[in-house]
Write a protein that holds these residues in place. Structure first.
Motif, PDB file in Angstrom:
ATOM      1  N   VAL A   1      35.901  34.648  30.261  1.00  0.00           N
ATOM      2  CA  VAL A   1      36.077  34.863  31.511  1.00  0.00           C
ATOM      3  C   VAL A   1      34.841  34.478  32.298  1.00  0.00           C
ATOM      4  O   VAL A   1      35.239  33.813  33.522  1.00  0.00           O
ATOM      5  CB  VAL A   1      36.843  36.345  31.885  1.00  0.00           C
ATOM      6  N   GLU A   2      34.003  35.013  32.252  1.00  0.00           N
ATOM      7  CA  GLU A   2      32.580  34.918  33.187  1.00  0.00           C
ATOM      8  C   GLU A   2      32.162  33.433  32.985  1.00  0.00           C
ATOM      9  O   GLU A   2      32.069  32.875  34.095  1.00  0.00           O
ATOM     10  CB  GLU A   2      31.588  35.778  32.735  1.00  0.00           C
ATOM     11  N   ALA A   3      32.482  32.757  31.799  1.00  0.00           N
ATOM     12  CA  ALA A   3      32.054  31.277  31.796  1.00  0.00           C
ATOM     13  C   ALA A   3      32.878  30.570  32.616  1.00  0.00           C
ATOM     14  O   ALA A   3      32.668  29.607  33.348  1.00  0.00           O
ATOM     15  CB  ALA A   3      32.016  30.882  30.329  1.00  0.00           C
ATOM     16  N   GLU A   4      34.260  30.834  32.558  1.00  0.00           N
ATOM     17  CA  GLU A   4      35.222  30.008  33.343  1.00  0.00           C
ATOM     18  C   GLU A   4      34.942  30.232  35.088  1.00  0.00           C
ATOM     19  O   GLU A   4      35.179  29.467  35.694  1.00  0.00           O
ATOM     20  CB  GLU A   4      36.609  30.584  33.086  1.00  0.00           C
ATOM     21  N   LEU A   5      34.684  31.522  35.496  1.00  0.00           N
ATOM     22  CA  LEU A   5      34.437  31.754  36.852  1.00  0.00           C
ATOM     23  C   LEU A   5      33.101  30.882  37.281  1.00  0.00           C
ATOM     24  O   LEU A   5      33.123  30.510  38.294  1.00  0.00           O
ATOM     25  CB  LEU A   5      33.985  33.115  36.898  1.00  0.00           C
ATOM     26  N   ARG A   6      31.998  30.905  36.349  1.00  0.00           N
ATOM     27  CA  ARG A   6      30.932  30.290  36.653  1.00  0.00           C
ATOM     28  C   ARG A   6      30.893  28.795  36.907  1.00  0.00           C
ATOM     29  O   ARG A   6      30.792  27.985  37.809  1.00  0.00           O
ATOM     30  CB  ARG A   6      29.759  30.500  35.932  1.00  0.00           C
ATOM     31  N   LEU A   7      32.023  28.197  36.039  1.00  0.00           N
ATOM     32  CA  LEU A   7      32.328  26.797  36.186  1.00  0.00           C
ATOM     33  C   LEU A   7      33.525  26.639  37.428  1.00  0.00           C
ATOM     34  O   LEU A   7      33.221  25.643  37.995  1.00  0.00           O
ATOM     35  CB  LEU A   7      33.471  26.706  34.913  1.00  0.00           C
ATOM     36  N   SER A   8      34.069  27.646  37.748  1.00  0.00           N
ATOM     37  CA  SER A   8      34.889  27.211  38.921  1.00  0.00           C
ATOM     38  C   SER A   8      34.207  27.454  40.309  1.00  0.00           C
ATOM     39  O   SER A   8      34.224  26.718  40.942  1.00  0.00           O
ATOM     40  CB  SER A   8      36.082  28.584  38.961  1.00  0.00           C
ATOM     41  N   HIS A   9      33.125  28.233  40.252  1.00  0.00           N
ATOM     42  CA  HIS A   9      32.313  28.442  41.136  1.00  0.00           C
ATOM     43  C   HIS A   9      31.306  27.192  41.413  1.00  0.00           C
ATOM     44  O   HIS A   9      31.256  26.524  42.519  1.00  0.00           O
ATOM     45  CB  HIS A   9      31.418  29.600  40.954  1.00  0.00           C
ATOM     46  N   ALA A  10      30.865  26.483  40.273  1.00  0.00           N
ATOM     47  CA  ALA A  10      30.199  25.350  40.341  1.00  0.00           C
ATOM     48  C   ALA A  10      31.148  24.084  40.784  1.00  0.00           C
ATOM     49  O   ALA A  10      30.598  23.361  41.655  1.00  0.00           O
ATOM     50  CB  ALA A  10      29.722  24.808  38.984  1.00  0.00           C
TER      51      ALA A  10
ATOM     52  N   ARG B   1      26.549  40.970  36.272  1.00  0.00           N
ATOM     53  CA  ARG B   1      25.643  40.176  35.473  1.00  0.00           C
ATOM     54  C   ARG B   1      26.575  38.919  34.753  1.00  0.00           C
ATOM     55  O   ARG B   1      27.604  39.147  34.316  1.00  0.00           O
ATOM     56  CB  ARG B   1      25.127  41.198  34.353  1.00  0.00           C
ATOM     57  N   GLY B   2      26.093  37.624  34.764  1.00  0.00           N
ATOM     58  CA  GLY B   2      26.859  36.909  34.272  1.00  0.00           C
ATOM     59  C   GLY B   2      27.556  35.818  35.177  1.00  0.00           C
ATOM     60  O   GLY B   2      28.053  35.111  34.814  1.00  0.00           O
ATOM     61  N   LEU B   3      27.491  36.260  36.543  1.00  0.00           N
ATOM     62  CA  LEU B   3      28.403  35.562  37.556  1.00  0.00           C
ATOM     63  C   LEU B   3      27.336  35.066  38.384  1.00  0.00           C
ATOM     64  O   LEU B   3      26.391  36.089  38.850  1.00  0.00           O
ATOM     65  CB  LEU B   3      29.377  36.678  38.186  1.00  0.00           C
ATOM     66  N   PRO B   4      27.543  34.098  39.402  1.00  0.00           N
ATOM     67  CA  PRO B   4      26.608  33.662  40.325  1.00  0.00           C
ATOM     68  C   PRO B   4      26.502  35.154  41.418  1.00  0.00           C
ATOM     69  O   PRO B   4      27.613  35.585  41.782  1.00  0.00           O
ATOM     70  CB  PRO B   4      27.401  32.460  40.791  1.00  0.00           C
ATOM     71  N   ARG B   5      25.302  35.277  41.641  1.00  0.00           N
ATOM     72  CA  ARG B   5      25.349  36.385  42.694  1.00  0.00           C
ATOM     73  C   ARG B   5      25.537  35.777  43.984  1.00  0.00           C
ATOM     74  O   ARG B   5      25.730  34.525  44.460  1.00  0.00           O
ATOM     75  CB  ARG B   5      23.744  36.771  42.642  1.00  0.00           C
ATOM     76  N   ARG B   6      26.102  37.057  44.770  1.00  0.00           N
ATOM     77  CA  ARG B   6      26.380  36.505  46.169  1.00  0.00           C
ATOM     78  C   ARG B   6      25.300  36.201  47.154  1.00  0.00           C
ATOM     79  O   ARG B   6      24.132  36.647  46.912  1.00  0.00           O
ATOM     80  CB  ARG B   6      27.320  37.800  46.723  1.00  0.00           C
ATOM     81  N   LEU B   7      25.632  35.346  47.839  1.00  0.00           N
ATOM     82  CA  LEU B   7      24.442  34.892  49.134  1.00  0.00           C
ATOM     83  C   LEU B   7      24.434  36.172  49.852  1.00  0.00           C
ATOM     84  O   LEU B   7      25.182  37.078  50.089  1.00  0.00           O
ATOM     85  CB  LEU B   7      24.906  33.908  49.880  1.00  0.00           C
ATOM     86  N   ASP B   8      23.139  36.261  50.644  1.00  0.00           N
ATOM     87  CA  ASP B   8      23.119  36.893  51.612  1.00  0.00           C
ATOM     88  C   ASP B   8      24.145  37.107  52.739  1.00  0.00           C
ATOM     89  O   ASP B   8      24.557  35.871  53.282  1.00  0.00           O
ATOM     90  CB  ASP B   8      21.745  36.780  52.188  1.00  0.00           C
ATOM     91  N   PRO B   9      24.685  37.898  52.877  1.00  0.00           N
ATOM     92  CA  PRO B   9      25.891  38.052  53.786  1.00  0.00           C
ATOM     93  C   PRO B   9      25.382  37.688  55.216  1.00  0.00           C
ATOM     94  O   PRO B   9      26.363  36.837  55.727  1.00  0.00           O
ATOM     95  CB  PRO B   9      26.135  39.585  53.820  1.00  0.00           C
ATOM     96  N   SER B  10      24.529  37.695  55.692  1.00  0.00           N
ATOM     97  CA  SER B  10      23.999  37.241  56.964  1.00  0.00           C
ATOM     98  C   SER B  10      24.002  35.699  57.160  1.00  0.00           C
ATOM     99  O   SER B  10      24.503  35.116  57.890  1.00  0.00           O
ATOM    100  CB  SER B  10      22.870  37.897  57.401  1.00  0.00           C
ATOM    101  N   ALA B  11      23.276  35.252  55.874  1.00  0.00           N
ATOM    102  CA  ALA B  11      23.314  33.668  55.820  1.00  0.00           C
ATOM    103  C   ALA B  11      24.620  33.164  55.684  1.00  0.00           C
ATOM    104  O   ALA B  11      25.030  31.987  56.113  1.00  0.00           O
ATOM    105  CB  ALA B  11      22.376  33.375  54.523  1.00  0.00           C
ATOM    106  N   TYR B  12      25.518  33.855  54.656  1.00  0.00           N
ATOM    107  CA  TYR B  12      26.796  32.944  54.493  1.00  0.00           C
ATOM    108  C   TYR B  12      27.702  33.432  55.572  1.00  0.00           C
ATOM    109  O   TYR B  12      28.622  32.364  55.952  1.00  0.00           O
ATOM    110  CB  TYR B  12      27.382  34.234  53.411  1.00  0.00           C
TER     111      TYR B  12
END
Length: 234
Positions: A82-91, A158-169
């Motif tokens: 599931v995490e691999a699929e989420l990383r692929l979806s994020h990319a 762990r295993g997922l792309p970390r979120r960007l800094d909320p203020s930057a996002y």
């Protein structure tokens, strides 16, 4: 090894521990009975009983092993998948947004050159001609950015792309919102007669000079900076 087994036991759900605590002693007693009967010659000519006892003994040891070791391992593999699929979806989402933002940047540059290079033509007509040739990828930006919003709202794991800094996002999101809303405002102002028929309360009345200034301000929104920041999203 002892530490790992202890970790597995502590992490196991209560029902697995309870069932193991029942089956393992029963299995141990069956082993003792089997060995004792073998020594005494009890099992001779009792093939069915031998198979039944052996099956029960195997059952008493196999079920706890499956519950304590194989089950968690299968769940871990499922979670990794599931995490691999989420990383692929994020990319894929980041790539799609980057492409659509590149389209917006191209549209901004084209519109800016047209407005600055031909001051004699009516800016509304220039905008409409460019819009007919290229829709500035605005709808693609909206659609693909919703996927990024879902990742940004997901807690870090762990295993997922970390979120960007909320203020930057949020700053990037603000620029994208200004691009989308500004484009819609220009589209409404470019055809006021059609807009007044379709949306009587949503028309925009600008002079040609006001339209030109608004369009140049829209072209100045730094969409490319948003795209470069997104490409660094891990």
């Amino acid at each position: 090894m002892g530490t790992r087994i202890g970790d597995v036991w502590r992490a196991a759900p209560p029902y697995s521990k309870q069932l193991s605590a029942i089956l393992w002693p029963i299995g141990g007693m069956l082993v003792v009975v089997g060995v004792y009967g073998d020594v005494q010659g009890f099992w001779q000519n009792r093939g069915f009983l031998v198979n039944l006892t052996s099956g029960l003994t195997s059952f008493c040891f196999a079920i706890p092993v499956a519950l304590l070791f194989l089950g968690p391992r299968a769940e871990l593999e499922r979670q990794e998948s599931v995490e691999a699929e989420l990383r692929l979806s994020h990319a894929r989402a980041v790539l799609s947004v980057s492409r659509s933002l590149s389209g917006v940047t191209h549209g901004q540059n084209t519109l800016r050159r047209a407005l600055q290079g031909d001051t004699s033509s009516k800016p509304r007509e220039l905008f409409m001609r460019l819009q007919a040739r290229r829709p500035f990828s605005i709808s693609e930006v909206e659609t693909t950015w919703r996927v990024l919003d879902s990742f940004q709202e997901t807690p870090d794991r762990r295993g997922l792309p970390r979120r960007l800094d909320p203020s930057a996002y949020n700053r990037m999101r603000q620029v994208v919102n200004e691009v989308v809303n500004g484009y819609r405002e220009l589209s409404r102002a470019a055809e006021p007669e059609a807009v007044s028929v379709r949306w009587p309360n949503d028309s925009v009345e600008w002079t040609d000079e006001q339209f030109r200034e608004k369009a140049l301000s829209w072209c100045a929104l730094d969409v490319d900076k948003v795209r470069r920041t997104l490409q660094r999203w891990p």
